[in-house]
Structures are given as C-alpha cells and as structure tokens.
Design a protein around this motif. Structure first.
Motif, PDB file in Angstrom:
ATOM      1  N   PRO A  52       0.804  -1.230   0.000  1.00  0.00           N
ATOM      2  CA  PRO A  52       0.000   0.000   0.000  1.00  0.00           C
ATOM      3  C   PRO A  52       0.831   1.271   0.000  1.00  0.00           C
ATOM      4  O   PRO A  52       0.493   2.250  -0.662  1.00  0.00           O
ATOM      5  N   ARG A  53       1.938   1.289   0.738  1.00  0.00           N
ATOM      6  CA  ARG A  53       2.758   2.503   0.780  1.00  0.00           C
ATOM      7  C   ARG A  53       3.418   2.770  -0.580  1.00  0.00           C
ATOM      8  O   ARG A  53       3.700   3.910  -0.924  1.00  0.00           O
ATOM      9  N   ASP A  54       3.683   1.688  -1.345  1.00  0.00           N
ATOM     10  CA  ASP A  54       4.273   1.868  -2.678  1.00  0.00           C
ATOM     11  C   ASP A  54       3.288   2.570  -3.611  1.00  0.00           C
ATOM     12  O   ASP A  54       3.671   3.436  -4.410  1.00  0.00           O
ATOM     13  N   LYS A  55       2.023   2.178  -3.531  1.00  0.00           N
ATOM     14  CA  LYS A  55       1.011   2.814  -4.371  1.00  0.00           C
ATOM     15  C   LYS A  55       0.902   4.298  -4.028  1.00  0.00           C
ATOM     16  O   LYS A  55       0.840   5.153  -4.918  1.00  0.00           O
ATOM     17  N   ARG A  56       0.891   4.588  -2.740  1.00  0.00           N
ATOM     18  CA  ARG A  56       0.811   5.983  -2.319  1.00  0.00           C
ATOM     19  C   ARG A  56       2.052   6.759  -2.757  1.00  0.00           C
ATOM     20  O   ARG A  56       1.948   7.918  -3.168  1.00  0.00           O
ATOM     21  N   GLU A  57       3.208   6.117  -2.678  1.00  0.00           N
ATOM     22  CA  GLU A  57       4.444   6.781  -3.062  1.00  0.00           C
ATOM     23  C   GLU A  57       4.425   7.118  -4.551  1.00  0.00           C
ATOM     24  O   GLU A  57       4.885   8.198  -4.956  1.00  0.00           O
ATOM     25  N   CYS A  58       3.907   6.233  -5.376  1.00  0.00           N
ATOM     26  CA  CYS A  58       3.781   6.515  -6.811  1.00  0.00           C
ATOM     27  C   CYS A  58       2.949   7.772  -7.037  1.00  0.00           C
ATOM     28  O   CYS A  58       3.314   8.652  -7.825  1.00  0.00           O
ATOM     29  N   VAL A  59       1.835   7.846  -6.336  1.00  0.00           N
ATOM     30  CA  VAL A  59       0.951   9.004  -6.488  1.00  0.00           C
ATOM     31  C   VAL A  59       1.653  10.288  -6.053  1.00  0.00           C
ATOM     32  O   VAL A  59       1.623  11.306  -6.747  1.00  0.00           O
ATOM     33  N   LEU A  60       2.321  10.245  -4.897  1.00  0.00           N
ATOM     34  CA  LEU A  60       2.960  11.445  -4.359  1.00  0.00           C
ATOM     35  C   LEU A  60       4.120  11.916  -5.235  1.00  0.00           C
ATOM     36  O   LEU A  60       4.325  13.123  -5.415  1.00  0.00           O
ATOM     37  N   VAL A  61       4.897  10.972  -5.781  1.00  0.00           N
ATOM     38  CA  VAL A  61       6.011  11.360  -6.651  1.00  0.00           C
ATOM     39  C   VAL A  61       5.489  12.061  -7.903  1.00  0.00           C
ATOM     40  O   VAL A  61       6.013  13.106  -8.321  1.00  0.00           O
ATOM     41  N   LEU A  62       4.459  11.511  -8.513  1.00  0.00           N
ATOM     42  CA  LEU A  62       3.900  12.133  -9.709  1.00  0.00           C
ATOM     43  C   LEU A  62       3.313  13.506  -9.412  1.00  0.00           C
ATOM     44  O   LEU A  62       3.389  14.423 -10.234  1.00  0.00           O
ATOM     45  N   GLN A  63       2.749  13.653  -8.216  1.00  0.00           N
ATOM     46  CA  GLN A  63       2.180  14.938  -7.835  1.00  0.00           C
ATOM     47  C   GLN A  63       3.267  15.963  -7.534  1.00  0.00           C
ATOM     48  O   GLN A  63       3.270  17.070  -8.083  1.00  0.00           O
ATOM     49  N   ASN A  64       4.186  15.602  -6.656  1.00  0.00           N
ATOM     50  CA  ASN A  64       5.154  16.565  -6.129  1.00  0.00           C
ATOM     51  C   ASN A  64       6.357  16.769  -7.039  1.00  0.00           C
ATOM     52  O   ASN A  64       6.855  17.882  -7.170  1.00  0.00           O
ATOM     53  N   ARG A  65       6.840  15.689  -7.646  1.00  0.00           N
ATOM     54  CA  ARG A  65       8.043  15.790  -8.460  1.00  0.00           C
ATOM     55  C   ARG A  65       7.744  16.341  -9.856  1.00  0.00           C
ATOM     56  O   ARG A  65       8.524  17.097 -10.424  1.00  0.00           O
ATOM     57  N   TYR A  66       6.575  15.955 -10.409  1.00  0.00           N
ATOM     58  CA  TYR A  66       6.267  16.341 -11.784  1.00  0.00           C
ATOM     59  C   TYR A  66       5.054  17.277 -11.891  1.00  0.00           C
ATOM     60  O   TYR A  66       4.632  17.609 -12.987  1.00  0.00           O
ATOM     61  N   ASP A  67       4.502  17.663 -10.743  1.00  0.00           N
ATOM     62  CA  ASP A  67       3.398  18.622 -10.705  1.00  0.00           C
ATOM     63  C   ASP A  67       2.237  18.170 -11.586  1.00  0.00           C
ATOM     64  O   ASP A  67       1.666  18.947 -12.360  1.00  0.00           O
ATOM     65  N   LEU A  68       1.891  16.884 -11.476  1.00  0.00           N
ATOM     66  CA  LEU A  68       0.798  16.329 -12.257  1.00  0.00           C
ATOM     67  C   LEU A  68      -0.431  16.130 -11.379  1.00  0.00           C
ATOM     68  O   LEU A  68      -0.313  15.867 -10.175  1.00  0.00           O
ATOM     69  N   VAL A  69      -1.592  16.244 -11.982  1.00  0.00           N
ATOM     70  CA  VAL A  69      -2.823  15.869 -11.298  1.00  0.00           C
ATOM     71  C   VAL A  69      -3.009  14.370 -11.502  1.00  0.00           C
ATOM     72  O   VAL A  69      -3.051  13.883 -12.631  1.00  0.00           O
ATOM     73  N   VAL A  70      -3.087  13.628 -10.404  1.00  0.00           N
ATOM     74  CA  VAL A  70      -3.046  12.171 -10.454  1.00  0.00           C
ATOM     75  C   VAL A  70      -4.372  11.591  -9.975  1.00  0.00           C
ATOM     76  O   VAL A  70      -4.924  12.033  -8.971  1.00  0.00           O
ATOM     77  N   GLY A  71      -4.855  10.619 -10.728  1.00  0.00           N
ATOM     78  CA  GLY A  71      -6.021   9.852 -10.316  1.00  0.00           C
ATOM     79  C   GLY A  71      -5.601   8.464  -9.883  1.00  0.00           C
ATOM     80  O   GLY A  71      -4.541   7.968 -10.266  1.00  0.00           O
ATOM     81  N   MET A  72      -6.422   7.837  -9.068  1.00  0.00           N
ATOM     82  CA  MET A  72      -6.147   6.475  -8.595  1.00  0.00           C
ATOM     83  C   MET A  72      -7.470   5.734  -8.493  1.00  0.00           C
ATOM     84  O   MET A  72      -8.426   6.237  -7.902  1.00  0.00           O
ATOM     85  N   THR A  73      -7.548   4.567  -9.114  1.00  0.00           N
ATOM     86  CA  THR A  73      -8.731   3.733  -8.978  1.00  0.00           C
ATOM     87  C   THR A  73      -8.364   2.490  -8.198  1.00  0.00           C
ATOM     88  O   THR A  73      -7.255   1.972  -8.319  1.00  0.00           O
ATOM     89  N   GLY A  74      -9.275   2.012  -7.401  1.00  0.00           N
ATOM     90  CA  GLY A  74      -9.017   0.819  -6.601  1.00  0.00           C
ATOM     91  C   GLY A  74     -10.278   0.342  -5.926  1.00  0.00           C
ATOM     92  O   GLY A  74     -11.323   1.009  -5.959  1.00  0.00           O
ATOM     93  N   ASP A  75     -10.171  -0.825  -5.294  1.00  0.00           N
ATOM     94  CA  ASP A  75     -11.342  -1.401  -4.640  1.00  0.00           C
ATOM     95  C   ASP A  75     -11.056  -1.970  -3.259  1.00  0.00           C
ATOM     96  O   ASP A  75     -11.984  -2.278  -2.522  1.00  0.00           O
TER      97      ASP A  75
END
Length: 1036
Positions: free
Chosen positions: A655-678
C-alpha cells in the motif's frame, strides 16, 4: 521419483531457521513461547510504543467555525464591515455582514463533511486477540497488544499487527487487503517468508506468532495514518487554489490602492478637513470592489449541479467536491488491477487447456508452397501445441500449404478411459479440452462459488455449457459422484470417486498442484488418504519435465495452473491435462483505456499481484507492458522518480508503494493524479490522489478514502466523469475569468475616475454590482461547454492574463463612456450639473452604474466562448438570466434610485455596451491567438466505445482477421497478435467457428478471403510448423 520439485520440508526449514534472528526488529524482550511477556513488561512496552491503533486528533466545532473567518477574503469583508460601522453606513454593513456569514457557513459545511468522513473512517468494531501473558493465555483487545507479545492466530482471525510466524501449522492467509491477490498465500514459505502483515486474514491453520510492529508502525497503520491526515481537513482543488491565489493578488493590490486613494482624498484634496466619512467611503468602495464576494457561492452551486449530473448520467457519486475540478486536469491515472481492470474472479480459457502427450512418434510429412515443394523431413513432436497446429490448419484451408500432413500425436490413456481416441484428432481438439474441464468439475464443489479454484471451474463449465447448448451438462449427467474430498493445504489437491451410470464403472479423479498430481510424494509423502504416481511419469522419464515446462510457460504468461488426472477406481492414475486460470479483464476495460488515452490520460497499472500476471494482463488490455517490480521504487532517488514517470506500472507493491507513486507524480512532476481501486490496500493511494476513485464493488475502506465512488461496474464511468469534469472546468474557468475580469474592471474604473476626475461612486452601487452580476451568473453551472481533448489546468499566469485582458478592455469601454457621457446621454438626464470631462452628480452616477452593470452582464459571453461569442451558443438558462439581469438593472436605474434616468438613456447605454462587447471579443481573440493558440480538439461521452478501427475486441476473439492486421504482420509489428506466444490459442474460438463454416458450406468467411489475409496466414503457418515439429527451422 524426483521430478525437480523443491522439498516442502526444505522450504519450511529455510523459512524458519533461525526464526527469531531473521526478524530485523528486536524488542529487547525474551521471546518465550510458553511464557510470553509479563504484565510489567507489557505495560512498559505500551508506554514506549503506545496503543495498537492510529490516533486521531479532531478539531472542535468552535475551532472549525472560527477558521471560516480567517483568510484573505473574510478579512477583507471584515475590514469593510468595520469601515461601514465607522461611517454608520448601516445598509452597506448589513449586506457585507450577510455575505461574510454566507461564505463562512459554506466553508463550515465542507469542514463538517470532512469531519464526518474522518469519524466514519476510524469507526470500527473492537477486535480481540488471544495473547500469552505471564504464562497464561488471555483474550485481550487488539489495541492493547505490544511488540514482543506472543499471540495465537486461527482460521478466520484478522492479523492485528505485523507479526512473525513462530510455531504451528502452515497458515493459509488471504492477503487481498494488502496485495489484491485473489489467491491466498502460505506462511511460512520460501516465497513469502514468515512475516504476516496487519490487515491480512487467516483462512486456514493455527499458529503462534510474535508481534513485531503495532499501530502506525505497521504497514497498514502507516497507510491509515496517511488517510486520516488527508481526510482531517476540507479538500481544495488545484484550480480553486490557483483562483484564490489570483484573488489574494487582487486584494493585496486593492488594499494599497485604497490606502493611496484615502491619503489622496484626505490629505491632497483636504478631505480630512471636512467630512471624514467621505474619504473612508472612497476606501470602502475600493475594498468592496476588490472582493468577489459571491465567488465561493457560485463555485459551490456549480459543483453541486455537476455532482448531480455525475451521479445521474455517469454513475459516479462525488464525495469530495474538489475532485470535480481536479479530474479535468488529471494527466495520469494509476489503476489497481484486481477488481478494477479485471473482474477479481479467476477464469479458465477453454481454448488454452493443455493436453499432455506422453508418447510421440516420428512421421515423414511434407508440404509445398505455391509451385515449389519442400523435401520430406523427419519431425518429432514432444507435445501437442494446439495453437501452432491451428495456424497450419488455417494454411491448409487457404491453400497456402499443399499438401499438409499434421503428425499424429498419441495422447494419454486417460482419454481412452473416457471413450475417446488416444490419437489426437486436431479437428476435435475442443472435445478433449471439454473433457478435461468436465473431469475437473466432477472434482469440484458446485456450492463453493466463492472459492477461487472451484468457482472458476464451475463458471467456465456453465459458460461452455451455454455455448454448446447443454452438451457439458448432458455429459455430466452420465456420472454420479460418490465421494468428494475437499482441498487441504497439506496435500494440495482435491480427490473424487465417481461412477458412470451406463455401466456402473467406477473412476477416481484428482485436481490440484501440478507436482502433487503427477506424484503425490513429490516433496515428501503427505497425509492424503490416496497416494499415486501417474503412469506417464513411470513410463516416460521426460514426461514430468515436459509438463513442468508447460506449467512454467503458462506461469510466465501470468496464468495459474490446475492439473487434472484420472483413473479407474482400482487402477493407476493417468495425467489428463492443465487448466490455465487468469483473472480476466472487465468487458469495458479495453475500450475505456483507449478512450482515456485519446483524452490525453496516461494509465499506469499499480498492483500487488505478481509481475508476470501484471504484464500478461497489460498485454490483454493493450496497456504499456513495461511493468516493474515494486521493489524498484522503495528507495528515493532521481532514477526512481524517472522510473515512476516512464514505467507502464508496478507489480508486487505494498500500500505505501502505491501511495508513493501518487505522491512522486504529484510533487516531483506537478501532475494531477487519479487512482482507482477497490481494496483496503488501495485506500492510502486513493486518499493521497487528487482524484481517488473507488469502483462499484470496493470495500468500505476504499470508499471512505476516495473522492468519487462508481456505482456501475468497470471503468467506463471514469471516462464519462472525465468528460463531464472537463465541461465543469470550462464552466468554472469561464465564470472565474469573468468574475476576476469584472472585479478588475470595477476596481480599475473606480480608481481611475476617483484619481483623475475626483468622482466618488456611492458604495451601495458597488455592492449592487457584485450581487446582481453574481446572482445572474448562477446558471453558468448548466452552460453549454465542450470537453477538451487534453487535461485542463489553469495556471496563474494564463488565468491572470485572460482576466486582465477582458478587464482592461471593459475598463477602456467604461472610460470612453464616462468622458463622452455628456455627448451621448440626453441633456435632461444630466440637467443638475456638469464637468469638463463628464459628470458625477446623482443621475450621472446612476448612468455610470448602469453602463458598468450591463457591460459586466454581457462580459460573460466573451469569457465563456473559446472563439467568437456569437458563434458559440450559450445555454437558454444563461441567456434568460442575463436578459433578466439587464432588465432588472434598467428597472432599478429608472424607478428604484432616487436620482433615476429615463428609458431613452437606458436604451442608449444598452446599445453602447452591445457594440463594446463586440470590440472586447475581437481583442480577446487577438489575445488567444497571440498567447494561447491551441488546437487540442474536443471529446465527448457520446463517442463509440469501440470504434471501427479498434480491432482488439474485449473478448479477445477473432484476432485472426488478418486483413485488419496485414500491415502489422508484414512489417513485423511486435503488437500484432501472431507474435504473442499464446495468441493463436486465444484466437481458436474465432478460427474454429470460421473453420466449421468452411467445412459445412465449403465457403470461406469474408474475414478470411482477402489475398493479404491468406498470404499472412500462410506465412504464419509455415513459421509455426517449424516450432511444432521441433526443428527450429523456417520454410521460405
């Protein structure tokens, strides 16, 4: 007989020796299984580590309410209220106080929603755990366990903390909450080690475990803490943050402007020498003009209407309003695999069922292509590869290989027991595959639909039975099951005894782990009642390695396998075949991913499942197959960040890896990131993403963490949400740019006439301007807008540039009207005084107010249209509200104000503003062409979800329509189906249908008639025949 299987005893020994030394965390407490911790030691550790829970600190109601009166806009309104009180302007004070309270209540409502969501997230039923303390077993609340405690885990228990297995049974653990895997794992084992993570569920077995981490230090606790931190405050979208940044800039400029004018009127023009109220009212007018007081209200109304449309039209419930704006700018969508891209239900593909061939023989065979004929060669086939043989059959159908002789393949005697010919008839391959499925069904419990294996077998059985008009059911009715032994982790197989109704012949059948079906003593003799070694294993030493090689090949392609064997009740067992299982894509996944790609969104797969499975799934659904292991992103570095940005996704993540992917894309590349899951494992990433999306069958944890919940299966609703969100963004951008432009217009115009003409407009006019224009703009929430084909993100510079352009043009128009007013307005309406460059008496102020008010009403049509405003039709609601606003302004100017003007003057002002808006629109177009020239195109949710050019169907059939793939095959395109190792197998359903039509009617289907189609299939068949016969050679 040793068939190359790693011993279970060796696995267990390696996994548990030395057991405690292998854990990196040392508690400093004697890990004694019989005694456990003492009460004193537990209390001391509780002081150090705290309770086994995630602490929550929630602000009080009064703190939340007080927070709403802080910030730039509330402070400006509060300052304006103070000035109004100082000059005893009660009317202005009442209006300003009402605006302040309205905005505060709206913000307070959002904070309360966030607080309630947090409370729902942390609410749960108390869990209890058996703990050994002071040498005795006690049932304690899970929140009271500490590192070093010895606990007992049994089937059905949820692991309360991160623990290490110490002693007892091999546990079968459901790790779906963390990894998303549909199949359980074994602990301890060589593959999984001894560490069980918090949140997983023990399905079978009983063992003692030692607690290593508790509370926020566990894998699940870290994610839960992050979610609580995310949801403890009201969310604000990126767009809204940028809007408020611009508002703060305008307010800051207005404050300096108000101070400057106050000093100018009070000191330079001796205003302080007379009535102090007059300079203060000047400053009040500027302050009010600078505050877009109704901006929060209109944003809330627009998003509320958008949320309603999302729920009704696109089956998406919005739980965080900020997501409505953020989805419009979503550039990357990180998607979980299991349950999101796939169905989370294992499925068997009948066309890929593998049939073992223990005995082979060489035959001479030859064929010719065109006029040339190749010489006869000796071939030997080690196994029946139906996919390759199918290509050769197609070549025969098309006349590309003549004559073509397919070498006979001797099958296992198991098929003779079932009344089939043991010499494989390629034209009846489906019959053999159905028999394998039938035997597996006889060895499965129909009532265990929720079981990963038995459920998959019976779903495949029922689906094939429907396709064959009840053929499988009729075969099943020929047998009667006498005894069924369920699956056991120890023996790793199921066993059944059944009889044939026609002759009472008794049979035995088994299914399970490949090695245990070939030889039940593989890895050591187990406790199973029935033991055997398949006759093929004893007669052919090469047979086990051949089966294991095929098993490895299927595994490398992401398939899990179940082996099946059969025999007479009193005879030896015979190997029947392998059933490959995979979690299939949802029916709408492929078209949805295609449409998201067309919308400029990069979709990445982020899953806890195995790497091979993730890559195979990516192939099936057309995603980027550059899937990497989760271990590659666990250490921060520039290279790691680049991997996250460029990779197609990651597998075997926590779970922390998934969150880390999201945060890196947001903070490092200034992207708006979506995440789908169940699942629970997706919750931390869903919470961190600006656009967290929980699919329809998601867990409560995922829904609580998400900003949007889909109410229909699959991802198709995501595309609809993207389209609608981009339309909402276009509406909001139009309104915000209009509101900022109107604010700049009023502020600049007021300051100019005060500074250069000493004309002070009454503050009530400024307040009426703000209120009247904002009320009539509410229908912008339902305005006609198109969705851009690229992610939308309004930068501060573009927003300011656009608003300033419109505001400056409007200001110039108002200044021209002011200085020429005595020439264009009838003299009767300006009869009580004059000045060299315009008038500033009561009637002149009414005319000035009306001109600014009507121009502000018309300005929305310029702001909302990407092109010329008269070519972009607005909604009827917006047209009607604007017309009513202009009418209301005219009525106020004619009848309501003490110094009123005539309808003739109203008509002149309306005509002047109508001409002005055309001029403003032309300047707008010049600005757009010079600074924002874009050709993005538009998308719509009415588009065909598949499209005629989209060849790869969601059911993966009919891929041998070579006319569609001809160019790819000739160019050697790696994405062409023929290049996939299993593609010919996947295509068999479509090909068999075409072949059966050919054999009945003698006519080729249209999809297989073209010259290009025949040429490509012939070339493909010749290439595959060399693999089939084992020579590794290709014919030219």
């Amino acid at each position: 007989m040793d068939i190359g299987v790693y011993s279970e005893e060796q696995k267990l020994a390696e996994a548990t020796t030395p057991l405690l030394d292998r854990s990196p965390e040392h508690t400093g407490v004697d890990d004694d299984l019989d005694i456990g911790l003492s009460s004193e030691e537990a209390l001391a550790l509780l002081e150090v580590h705290g309770y086994n829970e995630v602490p929550v600190v929630a602000p009080s109601i009064f703190q939340l309410l007080f927070k709403q009166f802080q910030g730039s806009m509330p402070l400006m309104l509060e300052l304006s209220c103070v000035v109004s009180l100082a000059v005893q302007d009660w009317a202005d004070f009442g209006v300003l106080a009402g605006m302040l309270l309205t905005n505060a209540l709206l913000g307070f409502r959002e904070e309360i929603k966030a607080r309630n969501a947090l409370a729902k997230l942390t609410k749960g039923v108390e869990q209890r755990t058996i703990v050994r303390r002071d040498g005795a077993a006690r049932s304690l609340p899970a929140r009271e366990i500490v590192p070093g405690d010895m606990i007992l885990l049994r089937g059905g228990d949820m692991t309360p903390a991160d623990v290490d297995w110490v002693e007892g049974d091999v546990l079968t653990v459901d790790t779906a909450a963390l990894t998303g895997e549909p199949l359980p794992r074994k602990y301890p084992s060589q593959a999984n080690g001894i560490r069980l993570l918090s949140g997983t569920t023990v399905r079978d077995g009983e063992a003692y475990c030692i607690v290593r981490k508790t509370g926020i230090h566990t894998e699940m606790g870290c994610g839960q803490q992050d979610i609580i931190a995310d949801r403890s405050r009201a969310s604000v979208s990126i767009f809204e943050q940028r809007v408020m940044t611009v508002v703060k800039i305008i307010i800051l400029v207005a404050i300096f402007d108000a101070l400057f004018l106050l000093l100018m009127q009070g000191l330079v023009r001796d205003g302080f020498a007379g009535d102090w109220n007059k300079p203060l009212l000047v400053a009040l007018s500027v302050l009010i003009a600078a505050v877009p007081v109704a901006l929060p209200l209109v944003l809330q109304v627009t998003m509320a209407i958008g949320a309603y449309k999302m729920a009704v039209q696109h089956n998406a419930i919005v739980t965080r309003m900020s997501a409505l704006q953020d989805i419009a700018g979503m550039a990357v969508l990180c998607s979980d695999k299991t349950g999101t891209l796939t169905t989370a239900k294992m499925t068997i593909s009948l066309e890929l069922v593998w049939i073992g061939t223990p005995n082979t023989r060489s035959r001479s065979h030859s064929y010719s292509s065109g006029s040339s004929r190749s010489s006869s060669r000796s071939r030997s086939s080690s196994r029946a590869s139906y996919g390759m043989r199918e290509s050769a059959l197609q070549a025969a159908v098309h006349g590309q290989v003549t004559p073509l002789e397919i070498p006979p393949i001797r099958l296992s005697r198991a098929f003779e027991l079932l009344g089939l010919n043991t010499e494989l008839d390629p034209m009846r391959i489906a019959v053999y595959q159905k028999q394998v499925l039938l035997m597996a069904a006889l060895c499965s419990n129909r009532d265990k639909r929720d079981d990963a294996v038995d459920g998959a077998i019976w779903r495949a059985f029922d689906a094939e039975d429907r396709r064959s008009n009840g053929e499988l059911s009729s075969w099943y009715q020929r047998y009667s099951v006498e005894r069924l032994t369920g699956f056991s982790p120890d023996v790793k197989r199921t066993f059944a005894l059944f009889s044939r109704r026609t002759d009472s012949m008794r049979f035995k059948v088994a299914k399970g782990l490949v090695t245990k079906i070939l030889d039940t003593e593989a890895g050591g003799k187990d406790s199973g009642e029935f033991q055997w070694k398949c006759s093929e294993v004893e007669s052919d030493p090469r047979f086990p390695s051949m089966v294991l090689q095929e098993d490895a090949r299927l595994s490398s392609c992401g398939y899990k396998t179940i082996a099946v064997a059969i025999g007479y009740a009193d005879g030896p067992m015979h190997f029947l075949g392998l059933l490959p299982m995979i979690d299939p894509p949802r029916s709408d996944t492929i078209p949805t991913l295609r449409r998201l790609g067309q919308a400029g969104i990069d979709v990445k797969m982020v899953t806890g499942d195995h790497l091979n499975i993730a890559r195979e799934t990516a192939k099936l659904i057309g995603m980027n197959t550059q899937i990497l292991s989760g271990e590659a992103i666990r250490e921060s570095s520039y290279t790691r960040d680049e991997l996250i940005r460029d990779a197609g996704g990651f597998a075997q993540v926590l779970p922390r890896d998934k969150r880390e992917c999201v945060l890196v894309l947001q903070n490092r590349y200034d992207l708006v990131v979506g995440m789908t899951g169940d699942g629970v494992n997706d919750a931390p990433a869903l919470s961190a993403a600006q656009c967290g999306i929980a699919v329809s069958d998601a867990t409560d944890a995922a829904k609580n963490a998400a900003a949007m919940i889909l109410t229909s299966e699959g991802l198709s609703a995501v595309y609809g949400a993207v389209v609608e969100s981009r339309k909402i963004f276009a509406r909001l951008f139009a309104y915000v740019s209009y509101r900022l432009a109107a604010t700049i217009h009023i502020l600049l115009f007021l300051s100019t006439i005060i500074l250069f003409f000493d004309c002070e407009l009454d503050p009530i006019f400024v307040i009426l301007l703000a209120l009247l224009n904002d009320v009539t703009m509410i229908p912008v929430a339902e305005d006609r807008q198109c969705a851009s084909a690229v992610p939308q993100s309004a930068s501060v510079s573009s927003l300011v540039g656009y608003a300033v352009t419109l505001g400056m043009c409007a200001t110039i128009s108002s200044m021209i009207f002011y200085v020429t007013m005595d020439d264009i307005v009838p003299e009767d309406d300006l009869s009580d005084g004059g000045a060299e460059y315009g008038l500033c008496n009561g009637r002149a102020q009414t005319a000035i107010w009306l001109q600014v008010s009507i121009l502000a009403e018309l300005l929305i049509f310029c702001a909302r249209a990407p092109g010329l405003f008269f070519l972009n039709r607005p909604s009827y609601q917006l047209l009607l509200s604007t017309a009513l606003g202009i009418l209301a302004s005219g009525l106020l100017a004619t009848y309501a104000f003490e110094e009123s003007i005539t309808w003739q003057t109203v008509g002149i002002i309306v005509m002047y503003d109508a001409i002005s808006i055309f001029a403003v629109d032309l300047v707008k177009m010049f600005y757009k062409y010079s600074f924002e020239h874009r050709t993005d195109g538009i998308i719509d949710d009415e588009d065909d979800p598949i499209g005629e050019s989209f060849v790869r169907k969601s059911h993966l059939g009919d891929v041998f329509s070579a006319a569609s793939y001809g160019d790819g095959l000739e160019a050697g395109d790696a994405s062409a189906p023929a290049s996939r190792s299993l593609m010919s197998g996947r295509a068999s359903a479509g090909f068999l249908s075409n072949l059966s039509d050919f054999t009945v009617s003698g006519k080729l289907p249209e999809s297989l008639r073209s010259d290009r189609s025949r040429s490509n299939l012939g070339r493909l068949a010749k290439s595959n025949l060399s693999h089939l016969t084992g020579t590794g050679e290709h014919y030219n």
